[in-house]
Design a protein around this motif. Structure first.
Motif, mmCIF file in Angstrom:
data_model
loop_
_atom_site.group_PDB
_atom_site.id
_atom_site.type_symbol
_atom_site.label_atom_id
_atom_site.label_comp_id
_atom_site.label_asym_id
_atom_site.label_seq_id
_atom_site.Cartn_x
_atom_site.Cartn_y
_atom_site.Cartn_z
ATOM 1 N N GLN A 1 0.827 -1.209 0.000
ATOM 2 C CA GLN A 1 0.000 0.000 0.000
ATOM 3 C C GLN A 1 0.860 1.257 0.000
ATOM 4 N N GLN A 2 1.906 1.263 0.804
ATOM 5 C CA GLN A 2 2.791 2.429 0.832
ATOM 6 C C GLN A 2 3.467 2.644 -0.516
ATOM 7 N N VAL B 1 2.326 1.666 -3.489
ATOM 8 C CA VAL B 1 1.296 2.141 -4.415
ATOM 9 C C VAL B 1 1.115 3.646 -4.234
ATOM 10 N N ASP B 2 1.078 4.065 -2.998
ATOM 11 C CA ASP B 2 0.811 5.465 -2.686
ATOM 12 C C ASP B 2 1.886 6.409 -3.218
ATOM 13 N N VAL B 3 3.135 5.982 -3.244
ATOM 14 C CA VAL B 3 4.213 6.905 -3.608
ATOM 15 C C VAL B 3 4.720 6.746 -5.033
ATOM 16 N N ARG C 1 2.267 1.013 -10.284
ATOM 17 C CA ARG C 1 1.198 1.125 -9.280
ATOM 18 C C ARG C 1 0.169 0.014 -9.450
ATOM 19 N N ALA D 1 -0.604 -2.729 -6.646
ATOM 20 C CA ALA D 1 -1.960 -2.836 -6.113
ATOM 21 C C ALA D 1 -2.481 -4.265 -6.263
ATOM 22 N N ARG E 1 -0.802 -6.255 -3.584
ATOM 23 C CA ARG E 1 -1.432 -5.939 -2.298
ATOM 24 C C ARG E 1 -2.737 -6.715 -2.134
#
Length: 119
Positions: free
Chosen positions: A36-37, A39-41, A48, A52, A55
């Motif tokens: 998740q981290q 994907v976020d950055v 991504r 995801a 994840r």
């Protein structure tokens, strides 16, 4: 949870399996956090998407392990049925009291009597 707190040879095979499941659940949840981290950055949409997907696979693995625990370790089934898929506020789902009968619930009515009888 990664280490035994008691000598493993003194634990039942059932308890050793429970330890394996609990450790696996922890590891899956950690992996979900890592993905998740990332994907976020990530600025790369293709990466991504892969992260995801990874994840979401870890979420599936965590759910499978959770289901195994529900079926095999006392307490999980009762609590999961009480809490999961409910619409109430999560903190309102806990029973009014811990470790007693329904009749043991104390309601404060403004008097000094706690309703517990003579001690």
């Amino acid at each position: 949870m990664t280490d035994y707190h008691e000598p493993p040879q003194e634990l039942s095979s059932e308890t050793r399996d429970l330890v394996r499941a609990l450790n696996s659940l922890r590891e899956e949840i950690e992996a979900i956090d890592w993905y998740q981290q990332r994907v976020d950055v990530s600025d790369n949409e293709s990466l991504r998407s892969v992260l995801a997907h990874n994840r979401d696979e870890e979420i599936e693995h965590a759910c499978m392990t959770l289901e195994w625990l529900r079926r095999n370790m006392d307490g999980w089934d009762e609590h999961l049925r009480q809490i999961l898929f409910s619409e109430e506020e999560i903190t309102d789902l806990e029973p009014e009291k811990e470790g007693g009968s329904e009749e043991a619930t104390i309601v404060f009515s403004g008097s000094r009597d706690l309703g517990i009888g003579k001690i």
